[in-house]
Design an enzyme around this catalytic site. Structure first.
Site, PDB file in Angstrom:
ATOM      1  N   CYS A   1       0.822  -1.222   0.000  1.00 18.76           N
ATOM      2  CA  CYS A   1       0.000   0.000   0.000  1.00 18.76           C
ATOM      3  C   CYS A   1       0.854   1.268   0.000  1.00 18.76           C
ATOM      4  CB  CYS A   1      -0.938   0.017   1.205  1.00 18.76           C
ATOM      5  SG  CYS A   1      -2.130  -1.321   1.190  1.00 18.76           S
TER       6      CYS A   1
ATOM      7  N   HIS B   1     -13.886   7.913  -8.637  1.00 23.67           N
ATOM      8  CA  HIS B   1     -12.857   8.020  -9.690  1.00 23.67           C
ATOM      9  C   HIS B   1     -11.818   9.086  -9.368  1.00 23.67           C
ATOM     10  CE1 HIS B   1     -15.672   5.445 -11.751  1.00 23.67           C
ATOM     11  NE2 HIS B   1     -14.737   5.165 -12.633  1.00 23.67           N
TER      12      HIS B   1
ATOM     13  N   GLU C   1     -14.127  -2.234   1.562  1.00 21.56           N
ATOM     14  CA  GLU C   1     -12.992  -1.950   0.680  1.00 21.56           C
ATOM     15  C   GLU C   1     -12.833  -3.102  -0.324  1.00 21.56           C
ATOM     16  OE1 GLU C   1      -9.351   0.394   2.025  1.00 21.56           O
ATOM     17  OE2 GLU C   1      -8.612  -1.663   1.925  1.00 21.56           O
TER      18      GLU C   1
HETATM   19 NI    NI Z   1      -5.995  -0.087  -0.591  1.00 21.79          NI
END
Ligand code: NI
Length: 138
Positions: free
Chosen positions: A35, A81, A125
């Site tokens: 990440c 976006h 997520e």
């Molecule tokens: Ni992520």
């Protein structure tokens, strides 16, 4: 009439990166793993917005779903976006984790929902990872 919880689901897509400038690259990689990579990565988020209250005796509704949809969509336009770190100003001082994103979304959606009580946000997520946020603890 008792208390009713009504939920609606919304989808949006955003990218993000976990990185603290005050840490070395090695430390960022140790804590955040992939990440922390420079270009970030994206998610297709699902947000469940739960509103609570009694159903109105005239309409039978806790909240008019048209109003709920409008309130949430005007907020999500800021994130859909977009790169959360670069295209919004909410994550200059905090990492755009699902935890922090849910807290930011709560503040913005609660502001839009006039006359309705936001009960819970559930932010997915991925299919198997979600956070739930119930507002600030008072
Ligand atoms: Ni992520």
């Amino acid at each position: 009439m008792g208390n009713v919880l009504i939920s609606r689901r919304f989808d949006f897509s955003s990218s993000h990166r976990y990185y603290r400038d005050e840490w070395s690259t090695e430390e960022n990689t140790r804590v955040f793993g992939l990440c922390a990579l420079p270009s970030g990565h994206g998610h297709n988020y699902t947000l469940e917005v739960a509103v609570s209250g009694a159903a109105d005796s005239d309409t039978g509704m806790v909240i008019n779903l048209v109003d709920l949809q409008a309130a949430v969509e005007v907020v999500l336009e800021q994130f859909d976006h977009k790169h959360l770190n670069l295209d919004t100003h909410y994550f200059t001082d905090c990492i755009p984790t699902a935890e922090n994103l849910a807290a930011v979304l709560w503040g913005l959606i609660a502001e839009e929902l006039v006359g309705a009580k936001l009960h819970r946000l559930r932010l997915y997520e991925t299919d198997d990872l979600f956070v739930e946020y119930f507002g600030e603890i008072s």
